[in-house]
Design a protein around this motif. Sequence first.
Motif, PDB file in Angstrom:
ATOM      1  N   ASN A 164       0.844  -1.198   0.000  1.00 55.21           N
ATOM      2  CA  ASN A 164       0.000   0.000   0.000  1.00 55.21           C
ATOM      3  C   ASN A 164       0.878   1.245   0.000  1.00 55.21           C
ATOM      4  O   ASN A 164       2.030   1.196   0.437  1.00 55.21           O
ATOM      5  CB  ASN A 164      -0.879   0.027   1.258  1.00 55.21           C
ATOM      6  N   TYR A 217       0.752   5.429   1.176  1.00 53.89           N
ATOM      7  CA  TYR A 217       0.055   6.453   1.942  1.00 53.89           C
ATOM      8  C   TYR A 217       0.720   7.808   1.741  1.00 53.89           C
ATOM      9  O   TYR A 217       1.934   7.896   1.537  1.00 53.89           O
ATOM     10  CB  TYR A 217       0.072   6.123   3.450  1.00 53.89           C
ATOM     11  N   GLN A 241       1.134  11.508   3.714  1.00 58.84           N
ATOM     12  CA  GLN A 241       0.956  12.235   4.970  1.00 58.84           C
ATOM     13  C   GLN A 241       1.383  13.677   4.756  1.00 58.84           C
ATOM     14  O   GLN A 241       2.577  13.992   4.657  1.00 58.84           O
ATOM     15  CB  GLN A 241       1.762  11.609   6.117  1.00 58.84           C
ATOM     16  N   LYS A 274      -0.796  16.332   9.475  1.00 58.06           N
ATOM     17  CA  LYS A 274      -2.052  15.603   9.246  1.00 58.06           C
ATOM     18  C   LYS A 274      -1.848  14.105   9.402  1.00 58.06           C
ATOM     19  O   LYS A 274      -0.716  13.611   9.384  1.00 58.06           O
ATOM     20  CB  LYS A 274      -2.576  15.892   7.830  1.00 58.06           C
ATOM     21  N   ALA A 275      -2.969  13.395   9.536  1.00 61.18           N
ATOM     22  CA  ALA A 275      -2.916  11.936   9.559  1.00 61.18           C
ATOM     23  C   ALA A 275      -2.652  11.401   8.157  1.00 61.18           C
ATOM     24  O   ALA A 275      -2.981  12.066   7.162  1.00 61.18           O
ATOM     25  CB  ALA A 275      -4.237  11.382  10.090  1.00 61.18           C
ATOM     26  N   PRO A 276      -2.060  10.234   8.056  1.00 65.10           N
ATOM     27  CA  PRO A 276      -1.867   9.633   6.723  1.00 65.10           C
ATOM     28  C   PRO A 276      -3.192   9.369   6.019  1.00 65.10           C
ATOM     29  O   PRO A 276      -4.252   9.297   6.650  1.00 65.10           O
ATOM     30  CB  PRO A 276      -1.140   8.313   7.051  1.00 65.10           C
ATOM     31  N   LYS A 277      -3.080   9.215   4.702  1.00 65.40           N
ATOM     32  CA  LYS A 277      -4.238   8.940   3.849  1.00 65.40           C
ATOM     33  C   LYS A 277      -3.846   7.862   2.848  1.00 65.40           C
ATOM     34  O   LYS A 277      -2.758   7.926   2.255  1.00 65.40           O
ATOM     35  CB  LYS A 277      -4.646  10.223   3.119  1.00 65.40           C
ATOM     36  N   LEU A 278      -4.724   6.892   2.658  1.00 64.43           N
ATOM     37  CA  LEU A 278      -4.446   5.803   1.713  1.00 64.43           C
ATOM     38  C   LEU A 278      -4.607   6.299   0.281  1.00 64.43           C
ATOM     39  O   LEU A 278      -5.628   6.908  -0.073  1.00 64.43           O
ATOM     40  CB  LEU A 278      -5.417   4.643   1.963  1.00 64.43           C
ATOM     41  N   TYR A 333      -3.635   0.712  -3.003  1.00 69.66           N
ATOM     42  CA  TYR A 333      -3.578  -0.579  -2.314  1.00 69.66           C
ATOM     43  C   TYR A 333      -3.335  -1.673  -3.349  1.00 69.66           C
ATOM     44  O   TYR A 333      -3.507  -1.467  -4.547  1.00 69.66           O
ATOM     45  CB  TYR A 333      -4.856  -0.840  -1.501  1.00 69.66           C
ATOM     46  N   GLN A 365      -7.227   4.050  -4.586  1.00 73.61           N
ATOM     47  CA  GLN A 365      -8.300   4.168  -3.605  1.00 73.61           C
ATOM     48  C   GLN A 365      -9.352   5.144  -4.132  1.00 73.61           C
ATOM     49  O   GLN A 365      -9.035   6.139  -4.808  1.00 73.61           O
ATOM     50  CB  GLN A 365      -7.740   4.647  -2.258  1.00 73.61           C
ATOM     51  N   TYR A 422       4.631   7.073   2.162  1.00 74.21           N
ATOM     52  CA  TYR A 422       5.105   5.834   2.785  1.00 74.21           C
ATOM     53  C   TYR A 422       4.543   4.620   2.046  1.00 74.21           C
ATOM     54  O   TYR A 422       3.351   4.587   1.711  1.00 74.21           O
ATOM     55  CB  TYR A 422       4.627   5.732   4.235  1.00 74.21           C
ATOM     56  N   TYR A 455       1.842  -5.907   3.480  1.00 72.62           N
ATOM     57  CA  TYR A 455       0.982  -6.707   4.343  1.00 72.62           C
ATOM     58  C   TYR A 455       1.073  -8.182   3.962  1.00 72.62           C
ATOM     59  O   TYR A 455       0.108  -8.929   4.073  1.00 72.62           O
ATOM     60  CB  TYR A 455      -0.471  -6.217   4.324  1.00 72.62           C
ATOM     61  N   LEU A 497       3.340  -6.121   9.911  1.00 75.69           N
ATOM     62  CA  LEU A 497       3.267  -5.170   8.820  1.00 75.69           C
ATOM     63  C   LEU A 497       4.314  -4.104   9.088  1.00 75.69           C
ATOM     64  O   LEU A 497       4.494  -3.671  10.226  1.00 75.69           O
ATOM     65  CB  LEU A 497       1.879  -4.527   8.763  1.00 75.69           C
ATOM     66  N   PHE A 529       6.360  -0.378   7.520  1.00 78.45           N
ATOM     67  CA  PHE A 529       6.342   0.758   6.611  1.00 78.45           C
ATOM     68  C   PHE A 529       7.754   1.041   6.125  1.00 78.45           C
ATOM     69  O   PHE A 529       8.747   0.762   6.827  1.00 78.45           O
ATOM     70  CB  PHE A 529       5.837   2.012   7.329  1.00 78.45           C
ATOM     71  N   GLY A 558      10.644   3.915   5.124  1.00 79.68           N
ATOM     72  CA  GLY A 558      11.092   5.064   5.902  1.00 79.68           C
ATOM     73  C   GLY A 558      10.498   6.398   5.469  1.00 79.68           C
ATOM     74  O   GLY A 558      10.655   7.399   6.172  1.00 79.68           O
ATOM     75  N   TRP A 597       3.608   0.200  12.758  1.00 78.64           N
ATOM     76  CA  TRP A 597       2.391  -0.606  12.957  1.00 78.64           C
ATOM     77  C   TRP A 597       2.437  -1.230  14.342  1.00 78.64           C
ATOM     78  O   TRP A 597       3.419  -1.866  14.722  1.00 78.64           O
ATOM     79  CB  TRP A 597       2.318  -1.682  11.878  1.00 78.64           C
ATOM     80  N   TYR A 651      -2.298   6.716  16.298  1.00 78.68           N
ATOM     81  CA  TYR A 651      -3.426   6.787  15.372  1.00 78.68           C
ATOM     82  C   TYR A 651      -4.211   5.472  15.374  1.00 78.68           C
ATOM     83  O   TYR A 651      -3.611   4.391  15.418  1.00 78.68           O
ATOM     84  CB  TYR A 651      -2.939   6.984  13.938  1.00 78.68           C
ATOM     85  N   ASP A 655      -8.051   3.235   5.972  1.00 80.62           N
ATOM     86  CA  ASP A 655      -8.505   4.591   5.684  1.00 80.62           C
ATOM     87  C   ASP A 655      -9.986   4.663   6.014  1.00 80.62           C
ATOM     88  O   ASP A 655     -10.721   3.722   5.662  1.00 80.62           O
ATOM     89  CB  ASP A 655      -8.272   4.912   4.201  1.00 80.62           C
TER      90      ASP A 655
END
Lengths: 107, 119
Positions: free
Chosen positions: A34, A36, A38, A42-46, A49, A55, A87, A91, A96, A98, A100, B46, B94, B107
């Motif tokens: 996946n 993402y 960021q 802010k929070a990450p966003k997908l 995938y 997405q 990032y 999976y 899981l 990420f 760097g 994670w 989060y 998400d």
Amino acid sequence: DIQLTQSPSSLSASVGDRVTITCQASQDIRNYLNWYQQRPGKAPKLLIYDASSLQMGVPSRFSGGGSGTHFTFTISSLQPEDIATYYCQHYDNLPLTFGGGTKVQIK
Amino acid sequence: VQLVQSGVEVKKPGASVKVSCKASGYTFTNFGITWVRQAPGQGLEWMGWISADNGDTDYAQQLQGRVTMTTDTSTNTAYMELRSLRFDDTALYYCARVAVVGTSAVDPWGQGTLVTVSS
């Protein structure tokens, strides 16, 4: 544990440029990857995938590709709102992990 | 779909913290919840996952024995408790909902909960 190595760690490009980020896995993860975004503070966003599936609601200038151990993420035409850290995440098995991260800035 | 997390926490080393994540806009039991943390200026880590349907969990090996993830289906809320806090547990925590079943892609994400461990 599977290690994900992203490159470059940062880049600077002009608005409208094509930007490509790579993610190298330490072992075969099929297409179980996946991506993402960021944005700062802010929070990450997908975005992507299954390595290449966009997405819902994500602009089509974002795309992903690859399988096995080598993956790419591309922004076809960089926009000012794309300033962010990107990032990859696998999976294939637990844990899981990420990559760097790649910080994208506007030149 | 929205995930709203609890507020800032400041804890002493050795204490515990419990972060909540209230979900709305979808059938809570249909999607799992993942927890991810981010130390200041660092990347994403994670922490684990919980099925909101049956409570099954998977935790990151390095947190085994210190972390517990739970859900309350009566209030559509997920919880993450971390015990025996250390200075390096200082991070933004989060929660995120599984977006695509079978992919572990998540998400949306909650807004994050800052946990500071300080003496």
